[in-house]
Write a protein that holds these residues in place. Structure first.
Motif, PDB file in Angstrom:
ATOM      1  N   GLY A  41       0.821  -1.217   0.000  1.00  0.00           N
ATOM      2  CA  GLY A  41       0.000   0.000   0.000  1.00  0.00           C
ATOM      3  C   GLY A  41       0.848   1.257   0.000  1.00  0.00           C
ATOM      4  O   GLY A  41       0.534   2.242  -0.690  1.00  0.00           O
ATOM      5  N   VAL A  42       1.922   1.251   0.808  1.00  0.00           N
ATOM      6  CA  VAL A  42       2.806   2.420   0.872  1.00  0.00           C
ATOM      7  C   VAL A  42       3.500   2.636  -0.471  1.00  0.00           C
ATOM      8  O   VAL A  42       3.600   3.779  -0.966  1.00  0.00           O
ATOM      9  N   MET A  43       3.966   1.568  -1.094  1.00  0.00           N
ATOM     10  CA  MET A  43       4.641   1.685  -2.392  1.00  0.00           C
ATOM     11  C   MET A  43       3.681   2.234  -3.440  1.00  0.00           C
ATOM     12  O   MET A  43       4.053   3.111  -4.245  1.00  0.00           O
ATOM     13  N   LEU A  44       2.474   1.742  -3.466  1.00  0.00           N
ATOM     14  CA  LEU A  44       1.502   2.204  -4.448  1.00  0.00           C
ATOM     15  C   LEU A  44       1.197   3.688  -4.247  1.00  0.00           C
ATOM     16  O   LEU A  44       1.110   4.468  -5.224  1.00  0.00           O
ATOM     17  N   LYS A  45       1.088   4.099  -3.009  1.00  0.00           N
ATOM     18  CA  LYS A  45       0.801   5.495  -2.715  1.00  0.00           C
ATOM     19  C   LYS A  45       1.970   6.397  -3.107  1.00  0.00           C
ATOM     20  O   LYS A  45       1.793   7.475  -3.697  1.00  0.00           O
ATOM     21  N   LYS A  46       3.197   5.987  -2.806  1.00  0.00           N
ATOM     22  CA  LYS A  46       4.375   6.787  -3.112  1.00  0.00           C
ATOM     23  C   LYS A  46       4.600   6.894  -4.621  1.00  0.00           C
ATOM     24  O   LYS A  46       4.914   7.980  -5.150  1.00  0.00           O
ATOM     25  N   LEU A  47       4.446   5.773  -5.327  1.00  0.00           N
ATOM     26  CA  LEU A  47       4.677   5.786  -6.764  1.00  0.00           C
ATOM     27  C   LEU A  47       3.633   6.623  -7.496  1.00  0.00           C
ATOM     28  O   LEU A  47       3.930   7.292  -8.496  1.00  0.00           O
TER      29      LEU A  47
END
Length: 210
Positions: A41-47
């Motif tokens: 979830g964090v990766m998707l949000k950051k990207l």
């Protein structure tokens, strides 16, 4: 997982050490899965916050699954070593240690043959107890039947006493003699009745022939 039953440890802890380790393994594995979902979830949000970055959620999921597989393989190796140490040094009882409830075995040791003989004697005693219980039940049933018969006999005796009193009141003399005469008269009446029935049957057969 270890295949040693570890029965003595199970007696002491109240659970098998292998079950304890399995629960720890499942707890770590669940935590690893939850952590990877958070990372995804964090990766998707950051990207998505980076301009010009067009990474789809399915691409991130593939990467997450590869990383999860990598982590799980290393985790299984580490956990296998941890399980071995835990079962040998933490969740095991040394061979020279005797539990308090087993102290009596140290005071009164016995061989396998003696134990087998005690088992057989115990089975015989149990069988005797079962047979005695059945016999007791049968005796109780017989006693109840005897009580019923006794009550009926008492009623009959009371009836005879009443008849004897009636005979005395009407001047019939001894009740036993009167009862004997009554029995003889009853038998004579039965014989007469039987004779009449036979004659009646013969008359009916004669009428049918006519």
């Amino acid at each position: 997982m270890s295949v040693d039953p570890m029965a003595y440890e199970t007696q002491f802890f109240g659970f098998t050490p292998q079950t304890c380790m399995l629960r720890v393994y499942i707890a770590f594995q669940d935590y690893l899965f939850e952590m990877m979902l958070v990372v995804e979830g964090v990766m998707l949000k950051k990207l998505n916050s980076i301009p010009g970055c067009n990474v789809s959620p399915s691409q991130i999921r593939k990467c997450t699954e590869k990383f999860l597989l990598f982590m799980k393989e290393h985790f299984d190796k580490l956990f296998s070593k941890m399980e071995e140490v835990m079962l040998q040094l933490v969740l095991s009882i040394p061979k020279n240690v005797l539990l308090p409830e087993d102290k009596v075995q140290e005071q009164y040791p016995y061989s396998q043959e003696e134990f087998q003989a005690l088992q057989e004697e115990l089975q015989q005693l149990q069988q005797q107890c079962r047979e005695e219980a059945v016999l007791e039940q049968a005796l109780r049933a017989e006693l109840e039947e005897q009580k019923v018969v006794k009550a009926e006999l008492e009623k009959i005796l009371q009836c005879f006493d009443g008849l004897e009193n009636i005979c005395r009141e009407h001047g019939a003399g001894n009740f036993k003699e009167s009862f004997a005469l009554l029995t003889q008269s009853s038998k004579k009446l039965q014989d007469v009745l039987k004779d009449v029935e036979e004659k009646s049957k013969k008359m009916k057969q004669h009428d049918q022939l006519m």
